[in-house]
Design a protein around this motif. Structure first.
Motif, PDB file in Angstrom:
ATOM      1  N   SER A   1      36.021  23.000 102.244  1.00  0.00           N
ATOM      2  CA  SER A   1      34.647  22.513 102.320  1.00  0.00           C
ATOM      3  C   SER A   1      34.603  21.086 102.880  1.00  0.00           C
ATOM      4  CB  SER A   1      34.022  22.576 100.929  1.00  0.00           C
ATOM      5  OG  SER A   1      32.756  21.992 100.950  1.00  0.00           O
ATOM      6  N   LYS A   2      35.477  20.245 102.380  1.00  0.00           N
ATOM      7  CA  LYS A   2      35.485  18.842 102.841  1.00  0.00           C
ATOM      8  C   LYS A   2      35.854  18.738 104.315  1.00  0.00           C
ATOM      9  CE  LYS A   2      35.678  15.842  98.980  1.00  0.00           C
ATOM     10  NZ  LYS A   2      36.527  15.428  97.859  1.00  0.00           N
ATOM     11  N   ASP A   3      36.696  19.657 104.785  1.00  0.00           N
ATOM     12  CA  ASP A   3      37.062  19.619 106.199  1.00  0.00           C
ATOM     13  C   ASP A   3      35.976  20.249 107.083  1.00  0.00           C
ATOM     14  OD1 ASP A   3      39.293  18.073 106.446  1.00  0.00           O
ATOM     15  OD2 ASP A   3      40.747  19.701 106.316  1.00  0.00           O
ATOM     16  N   GLY A   4      34.919  20.774 106.450  1.00  0.00           N
ATOM     17  CA  GLY A   4      33.771  21.248 107.228  1.00  0.00           C
ATOM     18  C   GLY A   4      33.704  22.747 107.454  1.00  0.00           C
ATOM     19  N   ALA A   5      34.591  23.515 106.806  1.00  0.00           N
ATOM     20  CA  ALA A   5      34.553  24.974 106.970  1.00  0.00           C
ATOM     21  C   ALA A   5      33.494  25.572 106.043  1.00  0.00           C
ATOM     22  CB  ALA A   5      35.911  25.574 106.644  1.00  0.00           C
ATOM     23  N   MET A   6      33.113  26.811 106.329  1.00  0.00           N
ATOM     24  CA  MET A   6      32.264  27.553 105.411  1.00  0.00           C
ATOM     25  C   MET A   6      33.207  28.340 104.504  1.00  0.00           C
ATOM     26  SD  MET A   6      29.072  29.677 106.860  1.00  0.00           S
ATOM     27  CE  MET A   6      27.948  30.332 105.657  1.00  0.00           C
ATOM     28  N   VAL A   7      32.957  28.316 103.190  1.00  0.00           N
ATOM     29  CA  VAL A   7      33.936  28.849 102.243  1.00  0.00           C
ATOM     30  C   VAL A   7      33.420  30.070 101.477  1.00  0.00           C
ATOM     31  CG1 VAL A   7      35.575  28.210 100.448  1.00  0.00           C
ATOM     32  CG2 VAL A   7      34.569  26.426 101.883  1.00  0.00           C
ATOM     33  N   PHE A   8      34.239  31.109 101.451  1.00  0.00           N
ATOM     34  CA  PHE A   8      33.879  32.376 100.810  1.00  0.00           C
ATOM     35  C   PHE A   8      34.961  32.817  99.819  1.00  0.00           C
ATOM     36  CE2 PHE A   8      31.892  32.183 104.868  1.00  0.00           C
ATOM     37  CZ  PHE A   8      30.656  32.773 104.709  1.00  0.00           C
ATOM     38  N   ILE A   9      34.544  33.564  98.807  1.00  0.00           N
ATOM     39  CA  ILE A   9      35.549  34.292  98.024  1.00  0.00           C
ATOM     40  C   ILE A   9      35.809  35.582  98.789  1.00  0.00           C
ATOM     41  CG2 ILE A   9      36.138  35.430  95.846  1.00  0.00           C
ATOM     42  CD1 ILE A   9      34.277  33.577  94.415  1.00  0.00           C
ATOM     43  N   ALA A  10      37.075  35.814  99.153  1.00  0.00           N
ATOM     44  CA  ALA A  10      37.445  37.042  99.863  1.00  0.00           C
ATOM     45  C   ALA A  10      37.476  38.198  98.868  1.00  0.00           C
ATOM     46  CB  ALA A  10      38.823  36.876 100.498  1.00  0.00           C
ATOM     47  N   HIS A  11      37.084  39.369  99.337  1.00  0.00           N
ATOM     48  CA  HIS A  11      37.147  40.622  98.547  1.00  0.00           C
ATOM     49  C   HIS A  11      37.099  40.379  97.028  1.00  0.00           C
ATOM     50  CE1 HIS A  11      41.428  39.515  98.338  1.00  0.00           C
ATOM     51  NE2 HIS A  11      41.503  39.596  99.661  1.00  0.00           N
ATOM     52  N   PRO A  12      35.960  39.875  96.506  1.00  0.00           N
ATOM     53  CA  PRO A  12      35.893  39.506  95.077  1.00  0.00           C
ATOM     54  C   PRO A  12      36.177  40.677  94.131  1.00  0.00           C
ATOM     55  CG  PRO A  12      33.945  38.719  96.256  1.00  0.00           C
ATOM     56  CD  PRO A  12      34.693  39.598  97.206  1.00  0.00           C
ATOM     57  N   LEU A  13      35.927  41.901  94.562  1.00  0.00           N
ATOM     58  CA  LEU A  13      36.143  43.044  93.658  1.00  0.00           C
ATOM     59  C   LEU A  13      37.303  43.925  94.111  1.00  0.00           C
ATOM     60  CD1 LEU A  13      32.430  44.012  92.817  1.00  0.00           C
ATOM     61  CD2 LEU A  13      34.021  42.639  91.463  1.00  0.00           C
ATOM     62  N   LEU A  14      38.248  43.350  94.826  1.00  0.00           N
ATOM     63  CA  LEU A  14      39.449  44.113  95.198  1.00  0.00           C
ATOM     64  C   LEU A  14      40.181  44.538  93.931  1.00  0.00           C
ATOM     65  CD1 LEU A  14      41.894  43.481  98.044  1.00  0.00           C
ATOM     66  CD2 LEU A  14      42.851  43.569  95.783  1.00  0.00           C
ATOM     67  N   SER A  15      40.340  43.590  93.004  1.00  0.00           N
ATOM     68  CA  SER A  15      40.916  43.955  91.716  1.00  0.00           C
ATOM     69  C   SER A  15      39.788  44.510  90.858  1.00  0.00           C
ATOM     70  CB  SER A  15      41.526  42.737  91.029  1.00  0.00           C
ATOM     71  OG  SER A  15      41.629  43.023  89.646  1.00  0.00           O
ATOM     72  N   LYS A  16      39.963  45.759  90.454  1.00  0.00           N
ATOM     73  CA  LYS A  16      38.883  46.424  89.711  1.00  0.00           C
ATOM     74  C   LYS A  16      38.803  45.919  88.276  1.00  0.00           C
ATOM     75  CE  LYS A  16      38.127  48.409  93.536  1.00  0.00           C
ATOM     76  NZ  LYS A  16      37.207  47.698  94.447  1.00  0.00           N
ATOM     77  N   LYS A  17      39.694  44.989  87.936  1.00  0.00           N
ATOM     78  CA  LYS A  17      39.667  44.440  86.573  1.00  0.00           C
ATOM     79  C   LYS A  17      38.670  43.294  86.441  1.00  0.00           C
ATOM     80  CE  LYS A  17      44.166  44.072  86.852  1.00  0.00           C
ATOM     81  NZ  LYS A  17      45.566  43.671  86.667  1.00  0.00           N
TER      82      LYS A  17
END
Ligand code: AMP
Ligand code: ZN
Ligand code: FE
Ligand code: FE
Length: 282
Positions: free
Chosen positions: A177-193
């Motif tokens: 974020s500080k370096d100016g990128a847009m930040v996402f959580i990748a595949h948040p539900l890949l782990s079904k737990k």
């Protein structure tokens, strides 16, 4: 269609930057982001190839972090060319990756399996990961498939497994974020737990460190999960991204531009991201 999560041979994908753009072009993928693990080394080449085609290119990367439910991957998109903190951070991550790889080689050696570090170097062009180990285990006849390589040796329950020494998500989020990128959580539900309630609380917390969105469209999410994540993003003022997590031959079931057999990643995801960027002053 679009694809904002792909890997090249610079990390653990099998397509070279050239092949990736050729494939995108053949398939009609109009926007592509390269998101190799812990490295930005393929970006310039793919960007150059894309510029000579009609494909729009987004500079990205994927960073592994550790959270309550195991590994949590963070995606940076629209990473600026100048990103010194991120480069320092990735260099440190690659160093830790090397240590872990050497440790896993030692464990394999104790099991009577001899793989040379040079052999790993030979089949990779950048960031070395467990899929490279799997490839050598197959080539040398120790296992028959990638699945077997992971269940016997490389997976969390495998005999040669070592956990990755990764930081907390908020550290990676903050640096991107500080370096100016847009930040996402990748595949948040890949782990079904992962419980949705936990995710929802974490998302609020990560926003304070610069989180911008959720990768709702991903090959590991079914339609219902994509809808749930899109709803969560809407409620929390986050953007939605989408990518296949294409790795070429390393993950044969995954198709560029698709998150399921007939589920193309729609161009509207990209348009909405552009709107979000405009609104947030990126
Ligand atoms: P590493 O970054 O070295 O921990 O390796 C992570 C890579 O290994 C990711 O691309 C994963 O998709 C892949 N991977 C992890 N578990 C498995 C599995 N059971 N079968 C196939 N690939 C896997
Ligand atoms: Zn990967
Ligand atoms: Fe990932
Ligand atoms: Fe990935």
């Amino acid at each position: 269609m679009i694809d904002l999560h792909c890997h090249s041979s610079m990390s653990d994908g099998t397509d070279s930057p050239e092949q990736l753009i050729k494939k995108a072009s053949e398939k009609g993928v109009r926007v592509i982001a390269l998101t190799d693990h812990d490295t930005l080394d393929g970006l310039d080449k793919v960007e150059e190839m894309a510029a000579a085609s009609s494909i729009k290119f987004i500079r990205g990367c994927e960073i592994s972090t550790k959270s309550d439910y195991g590994s949590l991957h963070i995606l940076g998109l629209w990473i600026p060319k100048k990103c010194d903190s991120l480069q320092d951070y990735l260099r440190e991550m690659r160093k830790r990756r090397d240590n872990r790889n050497l440790g896993m080689l030692k464990k394999l050696e104790k099991l009577g399996i001899n793989i040379d570090y040079d052999e790993l170097l030979n089949i990779s062009q950048g960031s070395i990961g467990r899929p490279h180990f799997a490839q050598l285990l197959i080539e040398k006849g120790y296992v028959e498939s990638i699945q077997e390589a992971f269940s016997e040796y490389l997976g969390a329950e495998g005999k040669a497994y070592l956990p990755k020494d990764t930081p907390k998500p908020e550290i990676a989020i903050n640096i991107l974020s500080k370096d100016g990128a847009m930040v996402f959580i990748a595949h948040p539900l890949l782990s079904k737990k992962v419980p949705l309630q936990w995710l929802s609380e974490k998302v609020q917390y990560f926003k304070g460190y610069g989180l911008n969105g959720l990768e709702a469209w991903h090959s590991s999410h079914n339609e219902e999960e994509t809808a749930l994540l899109t709803e969560l993003a809407g409620k929390t003022g986050l953007a939605v991204s989408g990518g296949s997590d294409y790795h070429g031959k390393k993950k044969p079931g995954i198709n560029l531009g698709y998150v399921g057999e007939n589920r193309e990643i729609p161009y509207s995801i990209y348009e909405n991201l552009l709107e979000y960027r405009k609104a947030k002053g990126f």
